[in-house]
Design a protein around this motif. Structure first.
Motif, PDB file in Angstrom:
ATOM      1  N   PRO A  33       0.823  -1.215   0.000  1.00 48.31           N
ATOM      2  CA  PRO A  33       0.000   0.000   0.000  1.00 48.31           C
ATOM      3  C   PRO A  33       0.855   1.262   0.000  1.00 48.31           C
ATOM      4  O   PRO A  33       1.887   1.318   0.664  1.00 48.31           O
ATOM      5  CB  PRO A  33      -0.801  -0.091   1.299  1.00 48.31           C
ATOM      6  CG  PRO A  33      -0.520  -1.406   1.885  1.00 48.31           C
ATOM      7  CD  PRO A  33       0.622  -2.025   1.169  1.00 48.31           C
ATOM      8  N   ASN A  34       0.410   2.252  -0.743  1.00 50.39           N
ATOM      9  CA  ASN A  34       1.098   3.538  -0.799  1.00 50.39           C
ATOM     10  C   ASN A  34       0.541   4.414   0.323  1.00 50.39           C
ATOM     11  O   ASN A  34      -0.560   4.947   0.227  1.00 50.39           O
ATOM     12  CB  ASN A  34       0.876   4.191  -2.163  1.00 50.39           C
ATOM     13  CG  ASN A  34       1.707   5.427  -2.356  1.00 50.39           C
ATOM     14  OD1 ASN A  34       2.279   5.962  -1.411  1.00 50.39           O
ATOM     15  ND2 ASN A  34       1.777   5.887  -3.594  1.00 50.39           N
ATOM     16  N   LYS A  35       1.306   4.556   1.383  1.00 53.46           N
ATOM     17  CA  LYS A  35       0.847   5.311   2.560  1.00 53.46           C
ATOM     18  C   LYS A  35       0.641   6.790   2.234  1.00 53.46           C
ATOM     19  O   LYS A  35      -0.200   7.448   2.842  1.00 53.46           O
ATOM     20  CB  LYS A  35       1.850   5.171   3.710  1.00 53.46           C
ATOM     21  CG  LYS A  35       2.095   3.745   4.147  1.00 53.46           C
ATOM     22  CD  LYS A  35       0.869   3.134   4.762  1.00 53.46           C
ATOM     23  CE  LYS A  35       1.187   1.722   5.226  1.00 53.46           C
ATOM     24  NZ  LYS A  35       0.045   1.040   5.752  1.00 53.46           N
ATOM     25  N   LYS A  37      -0.693   7.985  -0.387  1.00 51.87           N
ATOM     26  CA  LYS A  37      -2.019   8.125  -0.992  1.00 51.87           C
ATOM     27  C   LYS A  37      -3.131   7.700  -0.041  1.00 51.87           C
ATOM     28  O   LYS A  37      -4.303   7.741  -0.401  1.00 51.87           O
ATOM     29  CB  LYS A  37      -2.107   7.286  -2.264  1.00 51.87           C
ATOM     30  CG  LYS A  37      -1.234   7.785  -3.384  1.00 51.87           C
ATOM     31  CD  LYS A  37      -1.432   6.940  -4.615  1.00 51.87           C
ATOM     32  CE  LYS A  37      -0.570   7.426  -5.761  1.00 51.87           C
ATOM     33  NZ  LYS A  37      -0.743   6.587  -6.959  1.00 51.87           N
ATOM     34  N   GLU A  39      -3.501   4.606   1.259  1.00 55.28           N
ATOM     35  CA  GLU A  39      -3.876   3.203   1.112  1.00 55.28           C
ATOM     36  C   GLU A  39      -3.426   2.404   2.330  1.00 55.28           C
ATOM     37  O   GLU A  39      -2.451   2.760   2.993  1.00 55.28           O
ATOM     38  CB  GLU A  39      -3.239   2.620  -0.151  1.00 55.28           C
ATOM     39  CG  GLU A  39      -3.709   3.282  -1.414  1.00 55.28           C
ATOM     40  CD  GLU A  39      -2.982   2.795  -2.648  1.00 55.28           C
ATOM     41  OE1 GLU A  39      -3.435   3.142  -3.746  1.00 55.28           O
ATOM     42  OE2 GLU A  39      -1.971   2.088  -2.523  1.00 55.28           O
ATOM     43  N   CYS A  57      -9.836  -2.829   8.495  1.00 58.72           N
ATOM     44  CA  CYS A  57      -8.611  -2.159   8.062  1.00 58.72           C
ATOM     45  C   CYS A  57      -7.540  -2.212   9.144  1.00 58.72           C
ATOM     46  O   CYS A  57      -7.823  -2.483  10.308  1.00 58.72           O
ATOM     47  CB  CYS A  57      -8.914  -0.709   7.700  1.00 58.72           C
ATOM     48  SG  CYS A  57     -10.031  -0.562   6.307  1.00 58.72           S
ATOM     49  N   ILE A  84      -5.902  -4.281  -0.477  1.00 62.68           N
ATOM     50  CA  ILE A  84      -5.477  -2.905  -0.222  1.00 62.68           C
ATOM     51  C   ILE A  84      -6.702  -2.038  -0.445  1.00 62.68           C
ATOM     52  O   ILE A  84      -7.370  -2.151  -1.476  1.00 62.68           O
ATOM     53  CB  ILE A  84      -4.346  -2.465  -1.170  1.00 62.68           C
ATOM     54  CG1 ILE A  84      -3.090  -3.288  -0.935  1.00 62.68           C
ATOM     55  CG2 ILE A  84      -4.042  -0.984  -0.975  1.00 62.68           C
ATOM     56  CD1 ILE A  84      -1.959  -2.960  -1.894  1.00 62.68           C
ATOM     57  N   VAL A  85      -7.015  -1.201   0.527  1.00 60.51           N
ATOM     58  CA  VAL A  85      -8.152  -0.295   0.400  1.00 60.51           C
ATOM     59  C   VAL A  85      -7.673   1.145   0.525  1.00 60.51           C
ATOM     60  O   VAL A  85      -6.650   1.423   1.143  1.00 60.51           O
ATOM     61  CB  VAL A  85      -9.246  -0.578   1.459  1.00 60.51           C
ATOM     62  CG1 VAL A  85      -9.860  -1.930   1.250  1.00 60.51           C
ATOM     63  CG2 VAL A  85      -8.718  -0.448   2.857  1.00 60.51           C
ATOM     64  N   LYS A  86      -8.454   2.026  -0.079  1.00 52.72           N
ATOM     65  CA  LYS A  86      -8.172   3.457   0.014  1.00 52.72           C
ATOM     66  C   LYS A  86      -9.433   4.142   0.534  1.00 52.72           C
ATOM     67  O   LYS A  86     -10.438   4.214  -0.173  1.00 52.72           O
ATOM     68  CB  LYS A  86      -7.799   4.018  -1.352  1.00 52.72           C
ATOM     69  CG  LYS A  86      -7.466   5.488  -1.302  1.00 52.72           C
ATOM     70  CD  LYS A  86      -7.046   6.011  -2.645  1.00 52.72           C
ATOM     71  CE  LYS A  86      -6.746   7.493  -2.521  1.00 52.72           C
ATOM     72  NZ  LYS A  86      -6.425   8.069  -3.803  1.00 52.72           N
ATOM     73  N   ALA A  95     -14.652   3.029   1.628  1.00 51.14           N
ATOM     74  CA  ALA A  95     -13.362   2.881   0.951  1.00 51.14           C
ATOM     75  C   ALA A  95     -13.543   2.189  -0.393  1.00 51.14           C
ATOM     76  O   ALA A  95     -14.595   1.607  -0.670  1.00 51.14           O
ATOM     77  CB  ALA A  95     -12.407   2.072   1.823  1.00 51.14           C
ATOM     78  N   VAL A  98      -8.404  -1.416  -3.893  1.00 54.11           N
ATOM     79  CA  VAL A  98      -7.391  -1.087  -4.889  1.00 54.11           C
ATOM     80  C   VAL A  98      -6.753  -2.352  -5.455  1.00 54.11           C
ATOM     81  O   VAL A  98      -6.489  -2.444  -6.652  1.00 54.11           O
ATOM     82  CB  VAL A  98      -6.303  -0.179  -4.268  1.00 54.11           C
ATOM     83  CG1 VAL A  98      -5.202   0.115  -5.256  1.00 54.11           C
ATOM     84  CG2 VAL A  98      -6.919   1.099  -3.751  1.00 54.11           C
TER      85      VAL A  98
END
Length: 123
Positions: A33-35, A37, A39, A57, A84-86, A95, A98
């Motif tokens: 996950p891109n922290k 962004k 995620e 989460c 992975i969720v955003k 959310a 992703v």
């Protein structure tokens, strides 16, 4: 070939090693996950229908997530899957999904201690 093994036994060992090597290569590079962004990791708790699901989460909240149209037919998600969720910016209790990890990828992340303790159910 060793004198103790027959030719068939030697082939079986080679096949097992080839399968193991293919599995390791298929892992390749695991997406994280891109922290920046926003995620985060999540575990699917319940499928609610209509491309919606309940996700626990890594921050401890349970969010209502949806599967976007671009992923709906390509990626089938089940309960207990690692995703992975955003979270949405304007409604943090909701959310978008992703990415979904395969079982092999999820166990790899668990073995390498890359998952938070809250959602690490793959021990």
């Amino acid at each position: 070939m060793s004198p103790d093994k027959t030719e068939d036994e030697d082939k079986d060992v080679n096949v097992d090693q080839d399968q193991f090597n293919e599995e390791e290569e298929s892992l390749g590079r695991v997406i994280l996950p891109n922290k920046k962004k926003g995620e985060m990791f999540g575990i699917v708790e319940k499928m609610e229908g209509a491309s919606r699901l309940s996700v626990m989460c890594e921050d401890g909240y349970t969010r209502n997530a949806r599967i976007p149209g671009r992923m709906r037919k390509r990626m089938w998600i089940r309960e207990k899957d690692l995703v992975i969720v955003k979270p949405w910016e304007f409604q943090p209790e909701k959310a978008d999904v992703v990415y979904r990890y395969t079982k092999t990828q999820a166990s790899y992340l668990s073995r390498n201690h890359m998952l938070p303790e809250v959602i690490d159910i793959f021990k």
